[in-house]
Design a protein around this motif. Structure first.
Motif, short mmCIF file in Angstrom:
data_model
loop_
_atom_site.label_atom_id
_atom_site.label_comp_id
_atom_site.label_asym_id
_atom_site.label_seq_id
_atom_site.Cartn_x
_atom_site.Cartn_y
_atom_site.Cartn_z
N VAL A 149 32.65 -47.19 -27.61
CA VAL A 149 31.39 -46.67 -27.07
C VAL A 149 30.99 -45.34 -27.72
O VAL A 149 29.86 -45.20 -28.18
N ASP A 150 31.91 -44.37 -27.79
CA ASP A 150 31.54 -43.06 -28.34
C ASP A 150 31.03 -43.17 -29.77
O ASP A 150 29.98 -42.63 -30.11
N GLU A 151 31.77 -43.87 -30.61
CA GLU A 151 31.40 -43.99 -32.02
C GLU A 151 30.07 -44.73 -32.18
O GLU A 151 29.18 -44.28 -32.90
N ILE A 152 29.97 -45.87 -31.52
CA ILE A 152 28.78 -46.72 -31.68
C ILE A 152 27.53 -46.00 -31.15
O ILE A 152 26.48 -45.99 -31.79
N HIS A 153 27.67 -45.35 -29.99
CA HIS A 153 26.50 -44.69 -29.42
C HIS A 153 26.12 -43.44 -30.20
O HIS A 153 24.94 -43.08 -30.28
N ALA A 154 27.11 -42.76 -30.81
CA ALA A 154 26.79 -41.59 -31.64
C ALA A 154 25.95 -42.02 -32.84
O ALA A 154 24.99 -41.34 -33.22
N ILE A 155 26.31 -43.15 -33.43
CA ILE A 155 25.54 -43.65 -34.58
C ILE A 155 24.12 -44.01 -34.14
O ILE A 155 23.13 -43.63 -34.76
N ALA A 156 24.03 -44.73 -33.03
CA ALA A 156 22.70 -45.14 -32.52
C ALA A 156 21.85 -43.92 -32.20
O ALA A 156 20.66 -43.87 -32.53
N ASN A 157 22.47 -42.89 -31.59
CA ASN A 157 21.73 -41.67 -31.25
C ASN A 157 21.24 -40.94 -32.49
O ASN A 157 20.12 -40.45 -32.53
N LYS A 158 22.11 -40.89 -33.49
CA LYS A 158 21.75 -40.19 -34.73
C LYS A 158 20.48 -40.79 -35.33
O LYS A 158 19.62 -40.07 -35.84
N PHE A 159 20.38 -42.11 -35.28
CA PHE A 159 19.21 -42.77 -35.86
C PHE A 159 18.14 -43.06 -34.81
O PHE A 159 17.11 -43.66 -35.11
N ASN A 160 18.41 -42.62 -33.57
CA ASN A 160 17.44 -42.80 -32.49
C ASN A 160 17.07 -44.27 -32.27
O ASN A 160 15.89 -44.63 -32.22
N ILE A 161 18.09 -45.11 -32.17
CA ILE A 161 17.88 -46.54 -31.91
C ILE A 161 18.55 -46.88 -30.57
O ILE A 161 19.72 -46.56 -30.37
N PRO A 162 17.82 -47.51 -29.65
CA PRO A 162 18.42 -47.84 -28.34
C PRO A 162 19.45 -48.96 -28.42
O PRO A 162 19.38 -49.82 -29.30
N ILE A 163 20.39 -48.93 -27.47
CA ILE A 163 21.46 -49.94 -27.42
C ILE A 163 21.33 -50.81 -26.18
O ILE A 163 21.15 -50.32 -25.06
N ILE A 164 21.42 -52.12 -26.40
CA ILE A 164 21.58 -53.06 -25.30
C ILE A 164 23.08 -53.37 -25.24
O ILE A 164 23.66 -53.87 -26.20
N GLU A 165 23.68 -53.03 -24.10
CA GLU A 165 25.13 -53.17 -23.94
C GLU A 165 25.40 -54.52 -23.25
O GLU A 165 25.24 -54.65 -22.04
#
Ligand SMILES: *Cc1c(COP(=O)(O)O)cnc(C)c1O
Length: 377
Positions: A149-165
């Protein structure tokens, strides 16, 4: 001659707790035989209390419907690209196409079997470089094992892309002490017949605020404007959960912790009895997560080895199943873009899901392990 029919052992059958029929009876007694009513509200409340972390839930007709609405709420539309974990069940990816968008598949890492942080970063950068920034990411906690979760969400946040979990398989799993389903911009659950708890068919959308929940319910009930007559300014769906089925869900929520315990016990039994057999291994549980062990999966040394076990079990009336076939290898997605490293293809070749129901008895587990041990002697 007498033929003995061996007791069938299913992969992951439904397991009722006892109070389901009481709540279903309440629906009948009050005549709430509709896609709304007190069971729906109470089931949603029970889900919100269990998952915690401030989530709101909207109960729907399936997990697939929840992913469809999540994508729509996040603004996915015609011509968009959506990144999706390749190693998953087709329901994670299919709704992307319902909206006229295209999936871009990303392979797994070998320790969690879930979406690889490195490959995700590479895929996003490459798509952006080509002027095609992904609109959303579908990440999956496969077989109940949390993704990073931490790694994947950090990447998504950096590029400002939302995540469907996609937590369809992970209700009751935790990551750093928090429940799966509570991390994504939107999360989803499934209550299909084979899941850890079931309403026969059903799902839920999980979100962080009342507004998103209201939007989900609005879209799930034909998008009716606030007017005395039927008026529509948006296209809606008929995706709300029935009050009858929500009664089953209420009963199932009462036994969810026990169900997680039983599935984890199954896993431990298999691990204890099979891990010293030539080459069989299991996906580990990192110290930062706890898996609900929805299905116990084994990795064997080869495809042939895997098939020998599967067929020997089938011969004894025991259901087992190869791991999910990755989406980038599915005929329907052969034209889709993918960023792969061989991990999910290898897991698919060599992996097998063993019977994992919470109603399995000790002697069922012994019977299954006995067959595998005898075969490999
Ligand atoms: C079961 C499942 C779904 C879909 O759920 P349904 O309720 O069957 O529509 C989605 N994603 C994954 C990973 C699943 O296993």
């Amino acid at each position: 001659m007498e033929t003995t029919v061996l007791k069938k052992i299913w992969l992951s059958p439904p397991h009722m707790g006892g109070n389901e029929q009481t709540y279903v009876q309440e629906a009948f007694d009050s005549n709430w035989i509709a896609p709304l009513g007190p069971n729906v509200q109470n089931f949603e409340l029970a889900i919100e209390q269990f998952v915690g972390n401030g989530v709101r839930s909207a109960c729907l007709s399936s997990g697939t419907a929840a992913i469809h609405l999540a994508l729509e709420i996040l603004g996915v539309g015609r011509g968009d690209e959506v990144i999706c974990q390749s190693f998953t069940f087709a329901a994670s990816a299919n709704p992307i196409t319902y909206l006229g968008a295209s999936p871009v598949f990303v392979d797994s890492e070998s320790d969690t079997w879930n979406i690889s942080p490195n490959l995700l970063r590479e895929a996003i950068s490459d798509r952006i470089a080509k002027g095609r920034k992904p609109k959303a990411i579908v990440a999956v906690h496969l077989y109940g094992v949390p993704y990073k979760v931490d790694e994947i969400h950090a990447i998504a946040n950096k590029f400002n892309i939302p995540i469907i979990e996609d937590s369809a398989e992970a209700l009751g799993s935790t990551y750093r002490g928090f429940n799966c389903g509570s991390f994504g911009d939107i999360g989803i659950l499934s209550f299909n017949g084979n899941k850890i708890i079931t309403t026969s068919g059903g799902g839920a959308l999980l979100c962080k605020d009342v507004k998103t929940k209201e939007k989900a319910v609005f879209l799930a009930t034909q998008a009716r404007d606030n007017a005395p007559h039927y008026q529509h300014s948006e296209i809606g769906y008929n995706y709300r959960m029935s009050n009858v089925l929500a009664g089953i869900g209420r009963g199932q929520m009462e036994v969810l912790p026990e169900r997680v315990e039983s599935r984890r016990r199954n896993f431990e039994f298999y691990r204890e009895h099979l891990s010293d057999i030539s080459g069989i291994s299991f996906v580990k549980e990192p110290e930062w997560s706890s898996s609900n062990r929805w299905l116990t999966c084994i990795l064997t040394p080869s495809y042939e080895f895997r098939e020998r076990i599967r067929l020997a079990l089938e011969n004894e009336n025991i259901e087992s199943r190869p791991l999910w076939k990755p989406m980038h290898l599915q005929p329907i997605f052969e034209d889709s873009l993918s960023y792969v490293n061989g991990t999910s293809e290898d897991l698919f070749e060599r992996g097998l899901c063993l019977p994992s129901g919470s109603s399995l008895e000790h002697n069922d587990l012994e019977r299954i392990c006995g067959i595998i041990k005898k075969l490999l002697k």
